[in-house]
Scaffold this motif. Sequence first.
Motif, PDB file in Angstrom:
ATOM      1  N   ASN A  53      30.797  46.207  11.434  1.00 10.29           N
ATOM      2  CA  ASN A  53      30.670  44.754  11.651  1.00 10.29           C
ATOM      3  C   ASN A  53      30.070  44.457  13.031  1.00 10.29           C
ATOM      4  OD1 ASN A  53      32.886  45.440  13.158  1.00 10.29           O
ATOM      5  ND2 ASN A  53      34.055  43.603  12.656  1.00 10.29           N
ATOM      6  N   MET A  55      30.842  45.384  15.936  1.00  3.70           N
ATOM      7  CA  MET A  55      31.779  45.106  17.016  1.00  3.70           C
ATOM      8  C   MET A  55      31.381  45.871  18.278  1.00  3.70           C
ATOM      9  SD  MET A  55      33.835  42.854  16.478  1.00  3.70           S
ATOM     10  CE  MET A  55      35.128  42.060  17.372  1.00  3.70           C
ATOM     11  N   LYS A  79      16.506  40.416  13.078  1.00  6.53           N
ATOM     12  CA  LYS A  79      16.577  39.060  12.552  1.00  6.53           C
ATOM     13  C   LYS A  79      17.931  38.741  11.900  1.00  6.53           C
ATOM     14  CE  LYS A  79      14.407  39.590   7.924  1.00  6.53           C
ATOM     15  NZ  LYS A  79      14.929  40.752   7.420  1.00  6.53           N
ATOM     16  N   GLU A  80      18.756  39.770  11.697  1.00  4.46           N
ATOM     17  CA  GLU A  80      20.056  39.512  11.087  1.00  4.46           C
ATOM     18  C   GLU A  80      20.992  38.840  12.098  1.00  4.46           C
ATOM     19  OE1 GLU A  80      20.840  39.761   8.020  1.00  4.46           O
ATOM     20  OE2 GLU A  80      18.918  40.676   7.441  1.00  4.46           O
ATOM     21  N   ASP A  81      21.723  37.857  11.599  1.00  9.39           N
ATOM     22  CA  ASP A  81      22.633  37.121  12.466  1.00  9.39           C
ATOM     23  C   ASP A  81      23.978  37.847  12.513  1.00  9.39           C
ATOM     24  OD1 ASP A  81      24.144  35.369  13.807  1.00  9.39           O
ATOM     25  OD2 ASP A  81      23.874  33.681  12.438  1.00  9.39           O
ATOM     26  N   VAL A  82      24.350  38.282  13.703  1.00 10.21           N
ATOM     27  CA  VAL A  82      25.573  39.065  13.840  1.00 10.21           C
ATOM     28  C   VAL A  82      26.798  38.255  13.415  1.00 10.21           C
ATOM     29  CG1 VAL A  82      25.770  38.497  16.282  1.00 10.21           C
ATOM     30  CG2 VAL A  82      26.917  40.505  15.403  1.00 10.21           C
ATOM     31  N   VAL A  83      26.751  36.942  13.665  1.00  8.66           N
ATOM     32  CA  VAL A  83      27.866  36.083  13.282  1.00  8.66           C
ATOM     33  C   VAL A  83      28.034  36.061  11.759  1.00  8.66           C
ATOM     34  CG1 VAL A  83      28.604  33.677  13.223  1.00  8.66           C
ATOM     35  CG2 VAL A  83      27.796  34.687  15.356  1.00  8.66           C
ATOM     36  N   ARG A  86      29.582  39.345  10.543  1.00 10.21           N
ATOM     37  CA  ARG A  86      31.026  39.456  10.790  1.00 10.21           C
ATOM     38  C   ARG A  86      31.820  38.573   9.838  1.00 10.21           C
ATOM     39  NH1 ARG A  86      30.343  39.339  17.169  1.00 10.21           N
ATOM     40  NH2 ARG A  86      29.665  41.481  17.456  1.00 10.21           N
ATOM     41  N   ARG A  87      31.170  37.525   9.332  1.00  8.45           N
ATOM     42  CA  ARG A  87      31.845  36.676   8.373  1.00  8.45           C
ATOM     43  C   ARG A  87      32.013  37.409   7.033  1.00  8.45           C
ATOM     44  NH1 ARG A  87      28.823  31.365   9.038  1.00  8.45           N
ATOM     45  NH2 ARG A  87      29.294  31.818  11.217  1.00  8.45           N
ATOM     46  N   GLY A 110      39.351  30.829  11.586  1.00  9.24           N
ATOM     47  CA  GLY A 110      38.090  31.353  11.065  1.00  9.24           C
ATOM     48  C   GLY A 110      37.297  30.291  10.312  1.00  9.24           C
ATOM     49  N   VAL A 113      35.791  27.729  12.991  1.00 14.35           N
ATOM     50  CA  VAL A 113      34.599  28.167  13.709  1.00 14.35           C
ATOM     51  C   VAL A 113      33.408  28.283  12.771  1.00 14.35           C
ATOM     52  CG1 VAL A 113      35.848  29.356  15.524  1.00 14.35           C
ATOM     53  CG2 VAL A 113      35.128  30.635  13.515  1.00 14.35           C
ATOM     54  N   ASN A 114      33.671  28.300  11.470  1.00 13.70           N
ATOM     55  CA  ASN A 114      32.551  28.291  10.541  1.00 13.70           C
ATOM     56  C   ASN A 114      32.215  26.891  10.068  1.00 13.70           C
ATOM     57  OD1 ASN A 114      31.944  31.060  10.581  1.00 13.70           O
ATOM     58  ND2 ASN A 114      33.796  31.439   9.378  1.00 13.70           N
ATOM     59  N   VAL A 166      38.580  33.612   5.835  1.00 14.07           N
ATOM     60  CA  VAL A 166      37.128  33.354   5.894  1.00 14.07           C
ATOM     61  C   VAL A 166      36.417  33.924   4.675  1.00 14.07           C
ATOM     62  CG1 VAL A 166      36.751  33.035   8.355  1.00 14.07           C
ATOM     63  CG2 VAL A 166      36.899  35.323   7.454  1.00 14.07           C
TER      64      VAL A 166
ATOM     65  N   ARG B   2      22.155  29.679  17.004  1.00 10.72           N
ATOM     66  CA  ARG B   2      21.749  30.626  18.042  1.00 10.72           C
ATOM     67  C   ARG B   2      21.191  29.918  19.259  1.00 10.72           C
ATOM     68  NH1 ARG B   2      18.426  35.657  15.594  1.00 10.72           N
ATOM     69  NH2 ARG B   2      20.142  36.641  14.482  1.00 10.72           N
TER      70      ARG B   2
ATOM     71  N   SER C 169      35.411  38.843  15.350  1.00 11.58           N
ATOM     72  CA  SER C 169      35.397  39.494  14.037  1.00 11.58           C
ATOM     73  C   SER C 169      35.527  38.478  12.906  1.00 11.58           C
ATOM     74  CB  SER C 169      36.508  40.531  13.935  1.00 11.58           C
ATOM     75  OG  SER C 169      37.737  39.890  13.677  1.00 11.58           O
ATOM     76  N   LEU C 170      35.989  37.261  13.232  1.00  7.16           N
ATOM     77  CA  LEU C 170      36.093  36.234  12.205  1.00  7.16           C
ATOM     78  C   LEU C 170      34.813  35.418  12.090  1.00  7.16           C
ATOM     79  CD1 LEU C 170      39.691  35.071  13.054  1.00  7.16           C
ATOM     80  CD2 LEU C 170      38.988  36.241  10.977  1.00  7.16           C
ATOM     81  N   GLN C 176      32.044  29.819  20.955  1.00  7.44           N
ATOM     82  CA  GLN C 176      33.245  29.351  20.256  1.00  7.44           C
ATOM     83  C   GLN C 176      34.472  30.134  20.725  1.00  7.44           C
ATOM     84  OE1 GLN C 176      31.776  29.930  16.250  1.00  7.44           O
ATOM     85  NE2 GLN C 176      31.835  27.729  15.845  1.00  7.44           N
TER      86      GLN C 176
END
Lengths: 253, 293, 283
Positions: A53, A55, A79-83, A86-87, A110, A113-114, A166, B2, C169-170, C176
Amino acid sequence: MHNGTRIKISNVSFYYGNLKVLSNISMDIYKNQVTAIIGPSGCGKSTFIRLLNRMNDLITKSKLEGSIYLDNKDIYKAKEDVVAIRRLVGMVFQKPNPFPKSIYENVAYGLEVNNIKDKAFIEHRVIESLRKAALWNEVKDRLHDSALKLSGGQQQRLCIARCLAVDPEVILFDEPCASLDPVSTKKIEELILELKSDYTIVIVTHNMQQAARVSDFTAFLYLGELVEFGHTEKIFTVPKNKKTEEYLTGKFG
Amino acid sequence: MRIKETIYKWIFTIFAFASLLFLVGIVVVLFKEGLPIFKHVKLVAFLFGKSWYPTYEPAEYGILPLIMGSVWVTVGAVLVSVPLGVGSALYLDELASYKQKAILKPIIEILASIPSIVFGFFGMVIVAPLIQRIFKLPVGLCALTASIILGVMAIPTICSLAEDALSYVPRSFREASFALGANRWQTLTKVVVPAAGSGVSTSIILGVSRIVGETMTVLMVSGGAAMIPVSFFQPVRPMTATIAAEMGEAAMGSAHYHALFAIGLILFLVTLVFNIIAELISRRFRIKLGLNR
Amino acid sequence: MKKDNIQNLGFLVLFLCIVITLFFLGTIIFFVVVRGAKVISLSFLFEAPRRAMTEGGVAPAIIGTFYLTLGAIIFALPLGVACAIYLCEYSPKSFVVNIIRMSINNLAGVPSVVFGLFGLAVFVKFFNFGVSILSGSLTLGILVLPSIISASQEALLAVPRSIREASLSLGASSWQTIKKIVIPTALPGILTGVILSIGRIAGETAPIMFTAATFYIKKYPSSIFSEVMVLPYHIYALMTEGTHPDKQTAIAYGCALILLILVLFVSALAIVIRQRQRSYHHA
C-alpha cells in the motif's frame, strides 16, 4: 483452488539507502484468499507488506525496483494516486493504533477524509463495520467514549473496523496479534477467516501456527529473499526447500 | 486533491522560511548596524578602551567598563544563584517527599516567570536602601545589589532545569550504590551528581546566559556608572543597561547608534557561545544516560 | 557514626537552600502584594492617570499591555506553528533542517534587548512604522517566535508515528492527516507553549522601550500606529522619571501587582495544562 490474481509482484527489490532489504521477489496474491508471509525477524516481511500500500513512501532515501500490479495496474507508476491505492488496500498494524478520538470518530474517520458527508450513510457504515469486526456488542453503549479506554484486543478490532469502513478490497495485516493475549489473538484469527469471503487478505506473522491456522497460501521469506511460496498445507507438510523445513521445525528463527 | 496538497505544502514552506528570515534578519541587522562603528574606532580600542563617553566632544567609545560591569554583576549573580539553585534542585530531587515535590516544583516553575521589571522594581525600593544602610554606602544602587537581585531571579530557572537533569538519572544507579552500603548522602554526591553532572552544568550555563542578557533589572539597580569597578560596592553599567538607557537618545545613524548596536552584537555572540556550549554538553548528557531525544 | 553526621549536615544545607530560595522569592511577592493591594481599586484599574502620574489609575497601561500581547500572538502563533509543522511534517530530515533547528534553539537564548535593537532598526526605522503598537507587537512576536516554534515542535514530535500511518493507510492525504490527527493531538502541548509565551510577552520591557512604549500619553491608542503606555515600562518610568517619587512609587507597586497577578496566573494555567497532559500520557 483460487479465482484469479489480485496483486502481482514482479521482480521486486527494495533498498534503504544502499542496503538491499528485499531481493528480486515475484509472487501472486489471489483473490479472496489469505496469504501469510512468514520468516524470522529481520527477514524483510514487514517491509514487504508495506510495499503493497506504498507505506514505505514515507521513508526517505528508499528505492524500489520491479513492479507491483493491483488488478493489472502498476501501483508505483507515477500517475497512480497513492491516496486512491491506500483506499483500496487497507492496513492493520502491529500495535493497535487508535486515534485519540471517540470509538465512533475512529471508524468514521476514513469516510470523512474521503469526503463522504452523508451522516446517515456514515452512521450505517460505522455500525456495519463494528459488527463485521465483532466489536459492536462490546461498544454499542459507549460509541462516544475515547477509543483509548478500550483494552488492547478491543483496540485492535477497532482498528480492523476502521479499516473496513472505507470498504477496501485488500487488507494487509502486519503482525496484528504481536501485542495481544491468546484470547484476543483467537478472536482476531476467527475474524480473518470470516473476512476472507469479502476481501483479499495478506498477513505477516512470526507465529507459524497462526499462519497454518488462517492462511491458504504461505510465503517464506529469509534474508530478503522469497525462499518458497505455495499452498499452506503443502508448505507445512512437504516443504520443497531445506531452509523452509529447518525454519518450520524450529532449527532457527 | 493533489493540487490542494501541493498548495498547502507551499504555504507551510513559505511560513517556515518567513520565520527563518526574521531570525536570520536579527544577525544581519546587528552586523549591518554594528560594524560601521569601526570606521570611528578600531576594534581593539572599542573592546579594551577604558572610557565610554559617547556624548562628549570628541566622543570616546571604549566599552571595557561596560564589559567589566557585566562581568562583575554576572559573577556576583552566579555566586548567589548557582549554590541556591542547584541546592534547591538537589533537595527537591533527593529529600522532598512526593507530595512536597508535586507542590514545590510547579511553584518554582511559576516563579521563573516573574517579569524582570518586578525584580528590578523590588531591588530599587527594598533591597538597595537595605544594602545602603547595612554597608553604610553613599548609594544602594551598586554591583552588589544587582548581583543579588539577578542571582535570585535566575534561581528558579537553574533549579527547574537542574532538577529535570537529576530526575533523568536512572533509579538503578542509586539502587546499585545503596546495595554497596553507601548512605543517601554518599549516593547523592558520588553517584547521582556525577551522573547528572553535565545536565546540571547545562542548566547553570543557560542560567548564566539569562543573567548576562538581563536588561531591566540591571538598568534599575546597578547604579549606571560607566567605570571599571574595583569592588562590589561601586555602581556599574553593564552592557545591556547601556543599550537600554542610551538608545532612546542616540540619533539614527550616528556613531553612538552604531556603537550601541555593536554592543548588542557582542552580547549576541556571547550568549550564542553559551547556548552552543550548553547544547553540546546536554547532547553528551543524553547520550551518556541513554536518553534518545 | 561520622558518615551519618556528614549526611545530616549535607541534608541540612540542601534544606536551607530551598528555604532561602523560597524566602527570597516569597519576600518579593509579599511586598508587592501587600503594598500593591493598598493602591488597587476599581478606579485604579479603570481610570487614566492624572496630575503628571501622581494620581488616578493605570487603565491605559493595562490596555496597552493587552494590545501588544495580542498583536504579538496574532503575529507569532500562525508563523511559529506553521514553521514547526513544516519542520516536523514536510521537510526531509536533512542537514539543513538540523541547522535550522539549532539556530532556532539558539535564538531562544538571545537577550531580549537585542530583539529591541532589531525592532528599532527594522520596524521603527526601516519600515517606518514609528514607535507604535505595530512595531512593538512585531518585535515581541519575533522574540517569542523561537519558543513557540520549539514548544510546537516538541508537541508535534510527541504525536506517535503509528497514528499518522493509520491515517495515511485509510487514504487520508498528508494535509488531512496533519489537520485532523496531528494538530488536534499536539494541541495541548502547543497551547502550553503559547500560554507561557503570553506570560513572557506581557512582562517584557527591554524590547518595547524603543519600539512601542511611552511614559505618558493623554489619549487611548487609536490605531496600530499609536504609541502606547505599557505596564512594565510604566513601572520603570514611574521609578526613574517624574517629580514626585513617593506618590509614583505607590502607583508602581500597584502596577507591579497587576503585572504579577497577570503573569503568574497565565503561567500557572500553562503549567497545570502541561501537568495534566503528562499524567494523560503516562496513563
